[in-house]
Write an enzyme that holds these catalytic residues in place. Structure first.
Site, PDB file in Angstrom:
ATOM      1  N   ALA A  32      -7.522  -3.541   7.346  1.00 41.57           N
ATOM      2  CA  ALA A  32      -7.075  -3.738   8.348  1.00 41.57           C
ATOM      3  C   ALA A  32      -7.581  -2.932   9.622  1.00 41.57           C
ATOM      4  CB  ALA A  32      -5.409  -3.638   8.337  1.00 41.57           C
ATOM      5  N   HIS A  37     -10.410   3.297  13.263  1.00 43.83           N
ATOM      6  CA  HIS A  37     -11.259   3.340  12.099  1.00 43.83           C
ATOM      7  C   HIS A  37     -12.819   3.404  12.742  1.00 43.83           C
ATOM      8  CE1 HIS A  37      -7.770   1.556   9.654  1.00 43.83           C
ATOM      9  NE2 HIS A  37      -7.870   2.593   9.288  1.00 43.83           N
ATOM     10  N   SER A 185      -2.767   2.104  14.582  1.00 38.04           N
ATOM     11  CA  SER A 185      -2.577   1.998  13.070  1.00 38.04           C
ATOM     12  C   SER A 185      -2.678   0.657  12.693  1.00 38.04           C
ATOM     13  CB  SER A 185      -1.043   2.602  13.182  1.00 38.04           C
ATOM     14  OG  SER A 185      -0.438   2.213  11.687  1.00 38.04           O
ATOM     15  N   ARG A 187      -0.512  -0.749  10.942  1.00 43.63           N
ATOM     16  CA  ARG A 187       0.646  -1.118  10.798  1.00 43.63           C
ATOM     17  C   ARG A 187       1.147  -1.600  12.157  1.00 43.63           C
ATOM     18  NH1 ARG A 187       1.548   2.819   6.708  1.00 43.63           N
ATOM     19  NH2 ARG A 187       2.323   1.884   4.929  1.00 43.63           N
TER      20      ARG A 187
END
Ligand code: PAF
Length: 285
Positions: A32, A37, A185, A187
């Site tokens: 994800a 990243h 994030s 999430r």
């Protein structure tokens, strides 16, 4: 970019790299992927001859089965992002590759694993240590890259490498933020529109708290709790001021020589969000 799913696939690429004496950097992820990243990958590309990214949603670090089930997964999208990123090998192991048998190791990080995140996610850091040590064994990277948003995870991984006498150099990269300050994030995509909008308050409150240094620590904690809990979308789990090297909570300003960091965890509906700011970055703003 090579896509490796097994030890064998990964092994042939890594063997060649070692034979040619080329350095390998590892960016461990649970997929994800987002810009945060990509910035770890950029950093890794700049310091190593080859970049390996791993994607593995590690079940042993989830204390809540619902969180594991709902964790966002989108391998196709991740692969297309990675193709553009300069990643040389994507490692997507199956569960049996990481855990050919159940991992029964219990790590002792001297209590660090039980504070802050550890209080709300019992066993979480043990699972992180299991998977990270396994990835280090398989990839044998020269360097590994982690985000400063997960500051406690970073401290645990530093301790882990010391405990394992590992030569992997742990590199910490800055937290990337959305325009309104929310820390990036995986999430975040799970937040409802209302939660997402209000989640911006978390970083704003942290920065304001840092500027209020001087107020008694317990009063400051109360102030943060009030701001967060008065918002109908948010609920505070913890707010701590800790030393950046040992992450020991600080209850008085006097006698603190270590650089201080304000750490927070907030629940927005079903989703936990964490963030931190270093006092040195914001105190004078
Ligand atoms: O930070 C993460 O995404 C995970 O905890 C990690 C380090 C990839 C281990 O599963």
């Amino acid at each position: 970019m090579i896509l490796a799913r097994t030890l064998r696939d990964a092994g042939s690429f890594l063997f060649k790299m070692r034979e040619d004496k080329r350095s390998v950097g590892l960016v461990p992820t649970m997929g994800a992927l987002h810009r945060g990243h990509l910035s770890l990958i950029e950093c890794c590309n700049s310091e190593n001859a080859a970049t390996v990214v791993s994607i593995f949603v590690n079940p042993t670090q989830f204390n809540d089965p619902k969180d594991l089930k709902n964790y966002p997964r989108n391998l196709e999208r991740d692969i297309s992002m990675l193709r553009e990123s300069g990643c040389d090998m994507l490692f997507v192991p199956g569960i049996k590759t990481i855990y050919p048998r159940p991992d029964l190791r219990i790590f002792d990080f001297g209590g660090l694993e039980r504070r802050m995140e550890g209080q709300f996610r019992p066993g979480h850091f043990n699972g992180v240590a299991q998977v990270v040590s396994r990835l280090f064994d398989i990839i044998k990277p020269d360097r590994a890259y982690f985000g400063k948003k997960d500051i406690q995870q970073l401290a645990i991984i530093r301790k882990l490498t010391a405990m394992l006498n590992s030569n992997v150099e742990i590199r910490a990269c800055e937290t990337l933020r959305e325009d309104d300050g929310l820390a990036m994030s995986s999430r975040n995509v799970l937040l409802s529109a209302g939660e997402r909008e209000n989640a911006a308050i978390i970083n704003r409150t942290l920065r304001e708290a840092v500027r209020k240094k001087g107020m008694e620590v317990c009063e400051l904690k109360q102030w943060v709790a009030d701001v967060i809990n008065n918002n109908p979308f948010l609920e505070l789990e913890y707010f701590e001021i800790v030393g950046s090297s040992d992450l020991q909570p600080v209850n008085h300003w006097a006698g603190t020589e270590d650089e201080l960091v304000a750490c927070i965890a907030v629940r927005a509906g079903r989703i936990r969000l964490i963030d931190n700011v270093f006092f040195s970055n914001f105190a004078s703003l």
